[in-house]
Design an enzyme around this catalytic site. Structure first.
Site, short mmCIF file in Angstrom:
data_model
loop_
_atom_site.label_atom_id
_atom_site.label_comp_id
_atom_site.label_asym_id
_atom_site.label_seq_id
_atom_site.Cartn_x
_atom_site.Cartn_y
_atom_site.Cartn_z
N ASP A 174 0.88 -1.17 0.00
CA ASP A 174 0.00 0.00 0.00
C ASP A 174 0.92 1.21 0.00
O ASP A 174 1.68 1.41 0.95
CB ASP A 174 -0.86 -0.06 1.27
CG ASP A 174 -1.69 1.20 1.51
OD1 ASP A 174 -1.48 2.21 0.81
OD2 ASP A 174 -2.53 1.16 2.43
N ASP A 179 -4.33 -1.40 -1.83
CA ASP A 179 -3.15 -2.24 -1.98
C ASP A 179 -2.89 -2.58 -3.44
O ASP A 179 -3.81 -2.96 -4.17
CB ASP A 179 -3.31 -3.52 -1.17
CG ASP A 179 -3.25 -3.22 0.31
OD1 ASP A 179 -2.15 -3.20 0.85
OD2 ASP A 179 -4.33 -2.95 0.91
N GLN A 236 3.05 4.25 2.64
CA GLN A 236 2.65 3.58 3.90
C GLN A 236 3.41 2.29 4.20
O GLN A 236 3.87 2.09 5.32
CB GLN A 236 1.14 3.28 3.86
CG GLN A 236 0.64 2.46 5.06
CD GLN A 236 -0.86 2.19 4.99
OE1 GLN A 236 -1.66 3.10 5.08
NE2 GLN A 236 -1.23 0.92 4.85
N GLY A 273 17.94 -6.33 -0.28
CA GLY A 273 18.02 -7.70 -0.79
C GLY A 273 16.73 -8.50 -0.81
O GLY A 273 16.60 -9.43 -1.59
N ASN A 274 15.78 -8.17 0.06
CA ASN A 274 14.54 -8.93 0.14
C ASN A 274 13.47 -8.02 0.75
O ASN A 274 13.77 -7.28 1.69
CB ASN A 274 14.76 -10.18 1.03
CG ASN A 274 13.64 -11.18 0.89
OD1 ASN A 274 12.48 -10.88 1.16
ND2 ASN A 274 13.97 -12.38 0.47
N LYS A 279 -8.04 -4.67 3.81
CA LYS A 279 -8.71 -4.46 5.10
C LYS A 279 -8.83 -5.74 5.94
O LYS A 279 -9.82 -5.97 6.63
CB LYS A 279 -10.10 -3.84 4.89
CG LYS A 279 -10.06 -2.49 4.18
CD LYS A 279 -9.31 -1.43 4.94
CE LYS A 279 -9.20 -0.13 4.16
NZ LYS A 279 -8.11 -0.11 3.15
N TYR A 314 3.39 -5.28 18.51
CA TYR A 314 2.56 -5.62 17.36
C TYR A 314 2.65 -4.49 16.35
O TYR A 314 2.35 -3.35 16.66
CB TYR A 314 1.12 -5.80 17.84
CG TYR A 314 0.12 -6.17 16.78
CD1 TYR A 314 0.41 -7.14 15.82
CD2 TYR A 314 -1.12 -5.57 16.74
CE1 TYR A 314 -0.51 -7.48 14.87
CE2 TYR A 314 -2.06 -5.91 15.79
CZ TYR A 314 -1.74 -6.87 14.85
OH TYR A 314 -2.68 -7.20 13.90
N LYS A 363 -1.28 -4.97 10.67
CA LYS A 363 -1.77 -6.00 9.77
C LYS A 363 -1.18 -5.83 8.38
O LYS A 363 -0.85 -4.73 7.97
CB LYS A 363 -3.29 -5.87 9.68
CG LYS A 363 -3.92 -6.17 11.01
CD LYS A 363 -5.39 -6.16 10.89
CE LYS A 363 -6.05 -6.29 12.26
NZ LYS A 363 -5.15 -6.26 13.39
P1 13P Z 1 -5.11 -0.23 5.21
O1 13P Z 1 -4.45 -1.31 6.02
O2 13P Z 1 -5.83 -0.77 4.01
O3 13P Z 1 -4.11 0.86 4.84
O4 13P Z 1 -6.26 0.40 6.10
C1 13P Z 1 -5.93 0.98 7.31
C2 13P Z 1 -7.08 1.63 7.99
O5 13P Z 1 -6.87 2.28 8.98
C3 13P Z 1 -8.45 1.45 7.49
O6 13P Z 1 -9.40 2.14 8.24
MG MG Z 2 -3.78 2.27 3.55
MG MG Z 3 -5.00 -1.82 2.48
MG MG Z 4 -4.20 -3.09 6.64
#
Ligand code: 13P
Ligand code: MG
Ligand code: MG
Ligand code: MG
Ligand code: 13P
Length: 383
Positions: free
Chosen positions: A11, A52, A93, A102-103, A131, A227, A230
């Site tokens: 993203d 994304d 982001q 390299g990766n 999401k 953490y 996501k």
């Molecule tokens: P993304 O992970 O798609 O960037 O979304 C983050 C978010 O805060 C959605 O409300």
């Molecule tokens: Mg986003």
């Molecule tokens: Mg996203």
């Molecule tokens: Mg996300």
């Protein structure tokens, strides 16, 4: 002659907010990949799911190849420049580092790759989500590869009757374990039903150890105990002749399941299967979307895609997902809409607790319960 399929996603900015990666970004990525055809990659297809961008590439260089990863990184860097020019939301982001080393793993983008000998006919399905996080694949992959009520081939295809081997990652403890179905199905479920800790990374066919499926699990990780959020995931699944048929690969999504993600990466919500045109989450920044692109690989080239969830056969799944969305949205900031604290991507709760710390006072009368009250164990004995 082996071929590698690499799906690398990031993203790098949304129009507007977190809703959509605009055409300008996709075109920029396509320009970068086009220049690398014959040099690094054989073929490519660029798509998006929400904000994304997904780079689907084929090549002969194997998994974790520096040139291929560097190419994807360059495409995302160029797209980030455009995103910054347009002041798109969250420009850059998912590029967590200033330089490529390299990766792409650990640097922000997500990555699913598999290398195999191309079969006489090689159908694959590439899934891209927005999401949600990689555990969104635990439930559907279980159904595809271990549930005979979903996948008739487990019962009727002699190559599948001996089952599959699941590589499960403990993303908190940074460990992995292999479990084999059908024998170890219940132990597998004991782990993968827990989205806080376990994600399916790869699946192999037991008969010959052929790779069957792979999921991006990069950012679903704790770095130094914290953490870090996501990773809107991608996955690759091989289909037909010894693997689930395309329709068996898609069938788990006909009855939408709940996944973590949605608004601020902090809510449970349904995963809605959609065609490419409808991968545009906006309601409460969702609900979470998944697209499924079917390709035939032909001498390393990508023939397709067939936009599989665009089919009317999934209209009812979309309706059901929207009903599930209405029902759970009613809960607002209450669980079970809100994720448990350990799974929330954004939360002010620690700050709230800090602000209230001097206002918390001990509960009165607790001593009485502790001294005179009936203890839990005793009560159970009485019953
Ligand atoms: P993304 O992970 O798609 O960037 O979304 C983050 C978010 O805060 C959605 O409300
Ligand atoms: Mg986003
Ligand atoms: Mg996203
Ligand atoms: Mg996300
Ligand atoms: P066709 O008869 O359309 O080739 O389909 C065969 C099949 O196995 C479908 O799952």
């Amino acid at each position: 002659n082996k071929v590698t399929v690499s799906v690398i996603k990031a993203d790098v900015g949304g129009l507007c907010g977190h809703t959509l990666a605009p055409d300008e970004l996709l075109e920029t990525c396509e320009g970068v990949l086009e220049e690398a055809v014959d040099e690094i990659i054989l073929d490519y297809y660029v798509t998006r799911c929400g904000d994304d961008i997904d780079l689907i590439m084929t090549h002969r260089l194997g998994c974790d190849n520096e040139k291929v990863h560097g190419l994807a990184w360059k495409a995302f860097e160029e797209a980030t420049k455009v995103a910054k020019e347009l002041k798109l939301y969250g420009a850059g982001q998912d590029l967590l580092s200033d330089s490529f080393s390299g990766n792409v793993r650990g640097m922000g983008p997500g990555c699913a790759e598999m290398e195999f000998v191309e079969r006489k006919s090689e159908p694959i399905v590439v899934f891209c989500c927005d999401k949600t996080d990689p555990t969104a694949f635990n439930y559907p992959l279980f159904k595809m590869f271990a549930d005979p009520f979903n996948t008739a081939g487990l019962v009727f295809d002699p190559s599948m009757i001996s089952g599959f081997r699941f590589e499960v990652h403990d993303v908190v403890g940074h460990k992995k374990v292999f479990l084999e179905t059908p024998e170890e199905m219940y132990m597998l479920l004991a782990l993968i039903g827990d989205y806080e800790k376990y994600a399916i990374k790869r699946i192999y066919r037991r008969k010959d150890n052929e790779i069957a499926a792979v999921v991006s699990t990069e950012k679903l990780n704790y770095i130094a105990g914290e953490y870090v959020g996501k990773d809107d995931p991608v996955a690759i699944v091989r289909a037909q002749s010894g693997f689930p048929a395309v329709g068996e690969v898609l069938e788990p999504f006909a009855n939408p399941h709940f996944v973590p993600g949605w608004m601020r990466g902090s809510h449970w919500g349904p995963l809605m299967p959609v065609g490419e045109e409808d991968a545009t989450p906006t309601r409460f920044d969702g609900p979470a979307r998944i697209i499924a692109l079917g390709f035939q690989i032909c001498d390393g080239m990508l023939i397709g895609p067939n936009d599989l969830f665009a089919d009317k056969g999934f209209d009812k799944a979309r309706e059901k997902a929207l009903e599930m969305a209405d029902i759970i949205r009613r809960m607002g900031p209450f669980q079970p809409h809100r994720l448990p604290a350990t799974m929330m991507e954004y939360t002010t709760v620690p700050k709230v607790l800090e602000a209230l710390k001097d206002r918390f006072v001990p509960l009165e009368g607790l001593e009485l319960i502790e001294e005179g009250g009936v203890k839990r164990e005793d009560r159970r004995d009485v019953e």
